[in-house]
Design an enzyme around this catalytic site. Structure first.
Site, mmCIF file in Angstrom:
data_model
loop_
_atom_site.group_PDB
_atom_site.id
_atom_site.type_symbol
_atom_site.label_atom_id
_atom_site.label_comp_id
_atom_site.label_asym_id
_atom_site.label_seq_id
_atom_site.Cartn_x
_atom_site.Cartn_y
_atom_site.Cartn_z
ATOM 1 N N SER A 7 5.069 41.769 -26.213
ATOM 2 C CA SER A 7 5.901 40.638 -26.631
ATOM 3 C C SER A 7 5.764 39.508 -25.621
ATOM 4 O O SER A 7 6.151 39.656 -24.447
ATOM 5 C CB SER A 7 7.366 41.090 -26.715
ATOM 6 N N HIS A 32 3.178 40.374 -30.310
ATOM 7 C CA HIS A 32 4.529 40.182 -30.849
ATOM 8 C C HIS A 32 5.043 38.835 -30.340
ATOM 9 O O HIS A 32 5.086 38.586 -29.139
ATOM 10 C CB HIS A 32 5.407 41.338 -30.366
ATOM 11 N N ASP A 34 8.188 36.256 -30.411
ATOM 12 C CA ASP A 34 9.622 36.157 -30.695
ATOM 13 C C ASP A 34 10.034 34.709 -30.923
ATOM 14 O O ASP A 34 9.884 33.865 -30.037
ATOM 15 C CB ASP A 34 10.417 36.714 -29.512
ATOM 16 N N MET A 36 13.145 32.222 -31.732
ATOM 17 C CA MET A 36 14.616 32.180 -31.653
ATOM 18 C C MET A 36 15.109 30.756 -31.857
ATOM 19 O O MET A 36 14.505 29.809 -31.348
ATOM 20 C CB MET A 36 15.064 32.645 -30.267
ATOM 21 N N HIS A 65 8.267 37.655 -35.046
ATOM 22 C CA HIS A 65 9.610 38.191 -35.238
ATOM 23 C C HIS A 65 10.577 37.010 -35.304
ATOM 24 O O HIS A 65 10.891 36.403 -34.286
ATOM 25 C CB HIS A 65 9.917 39.117 -34.037
ATOM 26 N N MET A 67 13.867 35.393 -35.372
ATOM 27 C CA MET A 67 15.304 35.571 -35.098
ATOM 28 C C MET A 67 15.969 34.225 -35.323
ATOM 29 O O MET A 67 16.386 33.539 -34.392
ATOM 30 C CB MET A 67 15.497 36.077 -33.655
ATOM 31 N N MET A 136 15.622 46.981 -33.966
ATOM 32 C CA MET A 136 15.983 46.460 -32.648
ATOM 33 C C MET A 136 16.720 47.546 -31.861
ATOM 34 O O MET A 136 17.642 48.177 -32.380
ATOM 35 C CB MET A 136 16.903 45.242 -32.776
ATOM 36 N N GLY A 141 17.646 38.455 -28.619
ATOM 37 C CA GLY A 141 17.905 37.183 -27.943
ATOM 38 C C GLY A 141 17.265 37.082 -26.570
ATOM 39 O O GLY A 141 16.924 35.995 -26.130
ATOM 40 N N PHE A 142 17.122 38.206 -25.903
ATOM 41 C CA PHE A 142 16.596 38.168 -24.534
ATOM 42 C C PHE A 142 15.707 39.376 -24.269
ATOM 43 O O PHE A 142 15.973 40.465 -24.789
ATOM 44 C CB PHE A 142 17.755 38.167 -23.523
ATOM 45 N N GLY A 144 13.993 42.075 -21.395
ATOM 46 C CA GLY A 144 14.443 42.730 -20.166
ATOM 47 C C GLY A 144 15.781 43.444 -20.253
ATOM 48 O O GLY A 144 16.369 43.769 -19.223
ATOM 49 N N ASP A 174 11.839 47.660 -30.976
ATOM 50 C CA ASP A 174 11.760 46.451 -30.145
ATOM 51 C C ASP A 174 12.989 46.331 -29.246
ATOM 52 O O ASP A 174 14.111 46.209 -29.735
ATOM 53 C CB ASP A 174 11.682 45.243 -31.101
ATOM 54 N N GLY A 175 12.734 46.355 -27.938
ATOM 55 C CA GLY A 175 13.817 46.135 -26.969
ATOM 56 C C GLY A 175 13.961 47.294 -25.996
ATOM 57 O O GLY A 175 14.282 48.408 -26.399
ATOM 58 N N GLY A 176 13.660 47.025 -24.732
ATOM 59 C CA GLY A 176 13.847 48.049 -23.700
ATOM 60 C C GLY A 176 12.882 49.211 -23.803
ATOM 61 O O GLY A 176 13.151 50.289 -23.261
ATOM 62 N N GLY A 196 7.830 44.013 -23.939
ATOM 63 C CA GLY A 196 7.735 42.740 -23.232
ATOM 64 C C GLY A 196 7.542 42.955 -21.744
ATOM 65 O O GLY A 196 6.420 42.991 -21.238
ATOM 66 N N SER A 197 8.666 43.147 -21.040
ATOM 67 C CA SER A 197 8.596 43.271 -19.575
ATOM 68 C C SER A 197 7.714 44.422 -19.114
ATOM 69 O O SER A 197 7.035 44.311 -18.094
ATOM 70 C CB SER A 197 9.990 43.436 -18.969
HETATM 71 C C1 DX5 Z 1 14.406 40.496 -27.951
HETATM 72 C C2 DX5 Z 1 12.984 40.425 -28.451
HETATM 73 C C3 DX5 Z 1 12.066 41.416 -27.863
HETATM 74 C C4 DX5 Z 1 11.876 41.290 -26.383
HETATM 75 C C5 DX5 Z 1 11.537 42.642 -25.842
HETATM 76 O O1 DX5 Z 1 15.216 39.689 -28.728
HETATM 77 O O2 DX5 Z 1 12.956 40.604 -29.863
HETATM 78 O O3 DX5 Z 1 10.799 41.385 -28.516
HETATM 79 O O4 DX5 Z 1 10.862 40.397 -26.019
HETATM 80 O O5 DX5 Z 1 11.478 42.554 -24.454
HETATM 81 P P1 DX5 Z 1 11.610 43.836 -23.529
HETATM 82 O O6 DX5 Z 1 10.474 44.741 -23.890
HETATM 83 O O7 DX5 Z 1 11.511 43.268 -22.155
HETATM 84 O O8 DX5 Z 1 12.944 44.462 -23.824
HETATM 85 ZN ZN ZN Z 2 10.985 40.850 -30.846
#
Ligand code: DX5
Ligand code: ZN
Length: 217
Positions: A7, A32, A34, A36, A65, A67, A136, A141-142, A144, A174-176, A196-197
Site C-alpha cells: 500500500s 494498493h 488508498d 481518501m 481502494h 475510501m 478492513m 483512514g491511516f 501504521g 487491509d490494515g496492520g 503498507g508499513s
Molecule cells: C488504511 C488503508 C490501508 C493502509 C494499510 O485506511 O486502507 O491500506 O495503508 O497500512 P498498514 O499496512 O501500515 O496498516
Molecule cells: Zn487500503
C-alpha cells in the site's frame, strides 16, 4: 495463490515513482492505492492524477481502494487513469450495486470493502457480483495502526461464504498486516495481503516480501 499488495500510503512520497519500482522489482503482485476524501475517513490522500502518473512507470496491476463518499462519482476518472481493480466501501454509497455494475461495464474488476464493524451479511447479495472482498482490519483512514484481531472470525466466515458458493474471488485483508499477523490472516482464509508499513518501511523490500511468503507457505 497468495498475493502481496503493498500500500503506497506508507511510501516515501518525495520519491513515489522510485518506491513503486522498488516494490515491483521485489516481486509485489498488486499495487494498493488508498484514496481518501476527508469525509468518509478523516484523512486526505491522492486522486486520479497520481494514479495516471504511476501508470506510466509500472506494469503492476493497480488496486484502488476508494475510501470516499459517493464513490460512483469517481469510477470513470480512476478507470481512465489506469486502475485495474476498483474497490468501493459498502458503507459509502446508497447505490453500491449500480456502482459495482458500472465498474464491470467499463471492463475492470470490482471489489467491495467492509469496515471492521460492518457485518458480512451486508454483502451477501453482492458476492456473485464482485471480484474481490476487501476486509478492513483497522478503522480506515491511516496507515501504521494495529491489527484488530476480532476480524479473524470474519475472515474465516468470508472464506467459507466464498467456498460454499464456489466463487473464484480474492479475499483481501487491509490494515496492520505484518510479519506478526500475516500467518493468522492467511490461515483464516485470506489470499491477498495489503501491507503498507510492513513493506515500505523496510530497507530491503525484497527480503520483506520473501519472508512473508515463507512465513505463510
Ligand atoms: C488504511 C488503508 C490501508 C493502509 C494499510 O485506511 O486502507 O491500506 O495503508 O497500512 P498498514 O499496512 O501500515 O496498516
Ligand atoms: Zn487500503
Amino acid at each position: 495463490m497468495l498475493k502481496i499488495a503493498p500500500s503506497i500510503l506508507a511510501a516515501d512520497f518525495k520519491r513515489l515513482g522510485e518506491e513503486v519500482k522498488r516494490v515491483e522489482e521485489a516481486g509485489a503482485d498488486l499495487l494498493h492505492i488508498d484514496v481518501m476524501d476527508g469525509h468518509f475517513v478523516p484523512n486526505l490522500s491522492m486522486g486520479p492524477m497520481v494514479v495516471k502518473s504511476l501508470r506510466e512507470i509500472t506494469d503492476l496491476p493497480f488496486s484502488v481502494h476508494l475510501m470516499v463518499e459517493e464513490p460512483e462519482r469517481f469510477i470513470q476518472p480512476f478507470i481512465d487513469a489506469g486502475t485495474d481493480i476498483l474497490s468501493v466501501h459498502i458503507e459509502s454509497s446508497r447505490s453500491v450495486y449500480t456502482t459495482i455494475q458500472s465498474i464491470k461495464n467499463l471492463g475492470k474488476q470490482a471489489g467491495i470493502a467492509l469496515n471492521p464493524l460492518t457485518p458480512l451479511c451486508s454483502i451477501e447479495y453482492l458476492l456473485e457480483e464482485v471480484d474481490m472482498i476487501l476486509l478492513m482490519s483497522v478503522d480506515p483512514g491511516f496507515g501504521g495502526q494495529s491489527f484488530i484481531s476480532n476480524v479473524l472470525p470474519k475472515i474465516r466466515k468470508a472464506r467459507q461464504m466464498i467456498d460454499e458458493r464456489e466463487l473464484e474471488i480474492d479475499l483481501a485483508v487491509d490494515g496492520g498486516v505484518n510479519e506478526r499477523t500475516a500467518l493468522s490472516v492467511v490461515n483464516a482464509g485470506a489470499n491477498v495481503l495489503v501491507m503498507g508499513s510492513a513493506v515500505f518501511h523496510k530497507r530491503d523490500v525484497c527480503h520483506a516480501l520473501d519472508s512473508i511468503r515463507k512465513l505463510v507457505s
